[in-house]
Design an enzyme around this catalytic site. Sequence first.
Site, mmCIF file in Angstrom:
data_model
loop_
_atom_site.group_PDB
_atom_site.id
_atom_site.type_symbol
_atom_site.label_atom_id
_atom_site.label_comp_id
_atom_site.label_asym_id
_atom_site.label_seq_id
_atom_site.Cartn_x
_atom_site.Cartn_y
_atom_site.Cartn_z
ATOM 1 N N CYS A 246 0.814 -1.233 0.000
ATOM 2 C CA CYS A 246 0.000 0.000 0.000
ATOM 3 C C CYS A 246 0.842 1.276 0.000
ATOM 4 C CB CYS A 246 -0.951 0.006 1.189
ATOM 5 S SG CYS A 246 -2.096 -1.365 1.158
ATOM 6 N N HIS B 286 -3.265 7.510 1.836
ATOM 7 C CA HIS B 286 -3.657 6.167 1.399
ATOM 8 C C HIS B 286 -5.022 5.871 2.012
ATOM 9 C CE1 HIS B 286 -3.929 1.985 0.683
ATOM 10 N NE2 HIS B 286 -3.683 1.624 1.927
ATOM 11 N N ASN C 22 -9.955 -0.172 -0.308
ATOM 12 C CA ASN C 22 -8.495 -0.099 -0.237
ATOM 13 C C ASN C 22 -7.904 -0.688 -1.523
ATOM 14 O OD1 ASN C 22 -5.777 -0.367 0.281
ATOM 15 N ND2 ASN C 22 -6.032 -1.212 2.333
HETATM 16 O O1 UT7 Z 1 -3.674 -0.682 3.600
HETATM 17 C C1 UT7 Z 1 -2.768 -1.439 4.303
HETATM 18 C C2 UT7 Z 1 -2.910 -1.274 5.713
HETATM 19 N N1 UT7 Z 1 -4.114 -1.879 6.197
HETATM 20 C C3 UT7 Z 1 -4.793 -1.249 7.103
HETATM 21 O O2 UT7 Z 1 -4.445 -0.145 7.424
HETATM 22 C C4 UT7 Z 1 -5.934 -1.967 7.799
HETATM 23 C C5 UT7 Z 1 -5.812 -1.752 9.269
HETATM 24 N N2 UT7 Z 1 -6.845 -2.360 10.053
HETATM 25 C C6 UT7 Z 1 -8.144 -1.976 9.998
HETATM 26 O O3 UT7 Z 1 -8.507 -1.133 9.217
HETATM 27 C C7 UT7 Z 1 -9.102 -2.561 10.999
HETATM 28 O O4 UT7 Z 1 -8.372 -3.296 11.970
HETATM 29 C C8 UT7 Z 1 -10.160 -3.500 10.365
HETATM 30 C C9 UT7 Z 1 -11.159 -2.677 9.553
HETATM 31 C C10 UT7 Z 1 -9.478 -4.524 9.494
HETATM 32 C C11 UT7 Z 1 -10.939 -4.215 11.466
HETATM 33 O O5 UT7 Z 1 -11.495 -3.311 12.386
HETATM 34 P P1 UT7 Z 1 -11.301 -3.550 13.958
HETATM 35 O O6 UT7 Z 1 -12.102 -2.510 14.627
HETATM 36 O O7 UT7 Z 1 -9.824 -3.565 14.221
HETATM 37 O O8 UT7 Z 1 -11.973 -4.951 14.170
HETATM 38 P P2 UT7 Z 1 -11.327 -6.277 14.761
HETATM 39 O O9 UT7 Z 1 -10.372 -6.868 13.791
HETATM 40 O O10 UT7 Z 1 -10.851 -5.998 16.139
HETATM 41 O O11 UT7 Z 1 -12.617 -7.215 14.833
HETATM 42 C C12 UT7 Z 1 -13.711 -6.928 15.693
HETATM 43 C C13 UT7 Z 1 -14.745 -8.011 15.546
HETATM 44 C C14 UT7 Z 1 -14.163 -9.418 15.656
HETATM 45 O O12 UT7 Z 1 -15.084 -10.206 16.379
HETATM 46 P P3 UT7 Z 1 -14.834 -10.522 17.951
HETATM 47 O O13 UT7 Z 1 -13.515 -11.240 17.990
HETATM 48 O O14 UT7 Z 1 -14.805 -9.191 18.617
HETATM 49 O O15 UT7 Z 1 -16.016 -11.368 18.275
HETATM 50 C C15 UT7 Z 1 -14.121 -9.922 14.224
HETATM 51 O O16 UT7 Z 1 -14.243 -11.309 14.120
HETATM 52 O O17 UT7 Z 1 -15.361 -7.955 14.246
HETATM 53 C C16 UT7 Z 1 -15.339 -9.235 13.634
HETATM 54 N N3 UT7 Z 1 -15.232 -9.058 12.187
HETATM 55 C C17 UT7 Z 1 -16.295 -8.853 11.395
HETATM 56 N N4 UT7 Z 1 -17.611 -8.767 11.641
HETATM 57 C C18 UT7 Z 1 -18.426 -8.532 10.608
HETATM 58 C C19 UT7 Z 1 -14.106 -9.040 11.432
HETATM 59 N N5 UT7 Z 1 -14.427 -8.805 10.141
HETATM 60 C C20 UT7 Z 1 -15.764 -8.695 10.094
HETATM 61 C C21 UT7 Z 1 -16.679 -8.435 9.047
HETATM 62 N N6 UT7 Z 1 -17.995 -8.361 9.342
HETATM 63 N N7 UT7 Z 1 -16.292 -8.248 7.770
#
Ligand code: UT7
Length: 324
Positions: free
Chosen positions: A114, A251, A281
């Site tokens: 990225c 980005h 993204n």
């Molecule tokens: O471009 C390159 C760099 N990449 C980035 O900058 C991405 C960086 N990370 C992010 O943008 C965020 O971490 C995400 C958008 C990927 C995720 O958001 P988050 O607030 O960090 O969520 P999380 O990974 O902590 O997940 C929270 C919950 C989890 O469930 P539990 O364990 O709390 O029960 C996941 O299993 O959300 C669940 N989850 C989903 N639920 C519904 C994960 N993906 C999904 C989904 N739909 N698509």
Amino acid sequence: MAIHSIIIGTGSYLPPKILTNADLEKIVDTSDEWITQRSGIKERHIAADDESTGDMALAAARNAIEAAGISPDEIDGVIVATTTPDRTFPSVAVKVQGELNIPSGLAFDVQAVCTGFVYALTVADNFIKLGQAKRILVIGAEKMSSLVNWEDRTTCVLFADGAGAVILEAKENNDGLDGQGIHSTHLYANGKQRDMLQTTGGVSTTGDNGHIEMQGRDVFKYAVSYMADVVKETLEHNNITADKIDWLVPHQANIRIISATADKLNMSMDKVVVTVDRHGNTSAASIPLALDEAVRDGRIKRGQLLLIEAMGGGLTWGAALVRF
Ligand code: UT7
């Protein structure tokens, strides 16, 4: 006076097919509410099966060449930032060079995921400053949909496809910050964090491309802190404060990361180019896509000061300060 790299034209291409959050609800266990709240994404463009990264790069390049008002034979370098090339080799850059009848000169791909476009822009800027090229086509192009595991809801809702391009031209210019061109670039990587965001395979290991896997929460945390550090460094290096920046062109990974960076800079979101809601993204393509959108709709004007920043797999991160 010294040689500076001026952006003389921008272009972009998005594949026509749009995949909405409602469409994704039918593919994996997710919801429009979750995707919108956690990432800010509402919809994204997905390339057709027979549409490659090179095809999208070509379309964006044609668009940028037209905007610059030059002919392809005036270009002496092509650098493409991509993680999703048409083939392992040759590069996407040589495809673009060949298809557009760009004369022999340097042509290669850069892979910094990225952050790829900021890396490619930096490499091109350095060739120009050294006098080794006069006009370089710099492209960010990705078909991330081909790297995504469509059963993994933690990543498939985030990544998307597209391409953006700029033409850099060498110009003798005033050294001061009021002079047009790229004023500074700042690149970083921390290879100890390489498995936080990676593919599960590759040519010399599994023999296939693998799929994206990401420790999203950790990447998020580092994204916010690395972005804050590198934009601070860029401002200090140029001896300016954030209020001198006309546009932040970040980005587009997550609206929460973008807002956190704007907050650190004390910048209103009115001065931030945001496309993540409609583009998702697109990795190395996201910055030139956002730049082209804001140039074409008249938000970004000649003479304005742009702060460009990105962060991605590697982990890699970087920023550039550009007088447009
Ligand atoms: O471009 C390159 C760099 N990449 C980035 O900058 C991405 C960086 N990370 C992010 O943008 C965020 O971490 C995400 C958008 C990927 C995720 O958001 P988050 O607030 O960090 O969520 P999380 O990974 O902590 O997940 C929270 C919950 C989890 O469930 P539990 O364990 O709390 O029960 C996941 O299993 O959300 C669940 N989850 C989903 N639920 C519904 C994960 N993906 C999904 C989904 N739909 N698509």
